[in-house]
Write an enzyme that holds these catalytic residues in place. Structure first.
Site, PDB file in Angstrom:
ATOM      1  CB  SER A 182      -0.791   0.383   1.133  1.00  0.00           C
ATOM      2  OG  SER A 182      -0.318   0.655   2.840  1.00  0.00           O
ATOM      3  N   GLY A 183       0.232   2.608   0.321  1.00  0.00           N
ATOM      4  CA  GLY A 183       1.054   3.184   0.081  1.00  0.00           C
ATOM      5  C   GLY A 183       2.037   3.878  -0.967  1.00  0.00           C
ATOM      6  N   GLY A 236       4.728   2.524  -0.780  1.00  0.00           N
ATOM      7  CA  GLY A 236       5.921   1.787  -1.260  1.00  0.00           C
ATOM      8  C   GLY A 236       5.051   1.018  -2.454  1.00  0.00           C
ATOM      9  CB  SER A 257       9.726  10.058   8.519  1.00  0.00           C
ATOM     10  OG  SER A 257       8.730  10.830   8.995  1.00  0.00           O
ATOM     11  CE1 TYR A 286       7.858   6.181  11.239  1.00  0.00           C
ATOM     12  CE2 TYR A 286       7.974   8.436  11.177  1.00  0.00           C
ATOM     13  CZ  TYR A 286       7.527   7.164  11.235  1.00  0.00           C
ATOM     14  OH  TYR A 286       7.829   7.447   9.453  1.00  0.00           O
TER      15      TYR A 286
END
Length: 273
Positions: free
Chosen positions: A13-14, A16, A134, A147
């Site tokens: 998903s997303g 990737g 990120s 994270y």
């Protein structure tokens, strides 16, 4: 000219998924990996709609045996995109240290497992490693302690590895998305549980969640976030650090004056030239 091969992690998903389809459209042989290949339906449907094919393989980035099995039989690998990861909400006093270790295992050590295994093939092809980090790998953010720690670790590791890998012909880059509308966000488990157990941190967490909802209302699409990743695959001299949107660039600029990483790379590269 032979077709180049790229292995991409976390493609169910997303970002990737979007990267796998975009790379295939640009003529790459895409080895699209995910922990559970039973979840490949969305990827395969998107590839079919785009008129391309991808090769799906199982890969659990936290399991060295799974990594070895996935890479077995690859005669050539020109690029690796480390995209697999997992979000996490929480704050130290209210969670177990083992929860933090689990976040590090997926987001940091998973990247290391796959990159280490791929490097011999990438050296042979004079290839490249692109790791999806990120903006949270640059700017620490409330209730994202684990994270952000993992993404900070990824960025420090890759920034240090880059000049070393360059001596054997392998380019290393990190990609810093900001808010992206994808399943990654909805997969950050335990929001209600975290809020229910926030105790004295409840007002701060409530405010953070409201701010996050607003930020993701204007989120970048996975396809837009994938475009700079494919750009790094194709670039003759890929930058070390790339943000995927103007918003991400503005956010990281609060900490980074060396926007594309070239100043640090020039300095550290000179240390070992």
């Amino acid at each position: 000219m032979s077709v180049k091969t790229v292995l991409i992690t976390g493609t169910s998903s997303g970002i990737g998924l979007a990267t796998a389809v975009a790379a295939a459209r640009n003529g790459w042989h895409v080895v699209a990996t995910m922990r559970d290949t039973g979840k490949a339906g969305a990827l395969l449907a998107a590839a079919e709609a785009a008129g391309v094919a991808v090769e799906v393989r199982a890969l659990d980035v936290t399991d060295p045996a799974s990594v070895a099995d996935c890479l077995a039989g690859l005669d050539r690998l020109d690029a690796l995109v480390n995209n697999a990861g997992a979000g996490h909400l929480g704050t130290l006093e209210q969670e177990a240290v083992d929860d933090v270790r689990a976040v590090m295992e997926v987001n940091f050590f998973g990247v290391l497992h796959v990159t280490k295994a791929a490097l011999p093939l990438l050296r042979a092809a004079k290839g490249r490693v692109v790791t999806v980090s990120s903006v949270g790998g640059v700017v620490g953010q409330p209730f994202n302690e684990a994270y952000c720690a993992a993404k900070f670790a990824v960025e420090g590791f890759m920034e240090s590895l880059a000049p070393v890998a360059a001596t054997v012909g392998v380019a290393v880059s990190v990609v810093e998305p900001g808010a992206v509308g994808s399943a990654f966000v909805s997969n950050v488990g335990g929001r209600d549980t975290v809020l229910d157990s926030a105790g004295p941190y409840t007002p701060a967490l409530t405010a953070y969640l409201a701010r996050t909802r607003d930020a993701f209302a204007a989120a970048q699409t996975p396809q837009d976030a994938a475009a700079p990743i494919v750009g790094l695959l194709e670039a003759e001299r890929p930058a070390f650090r790339v943000q995927t949107s103007d918003a991400a660039r503005a956010f990281t600029a609060t900490k980074l004056s060396d926007g594309d990483g070239s100043a640090v790379q020039t300095m550290t590269g000179a240390w070992i030239a």
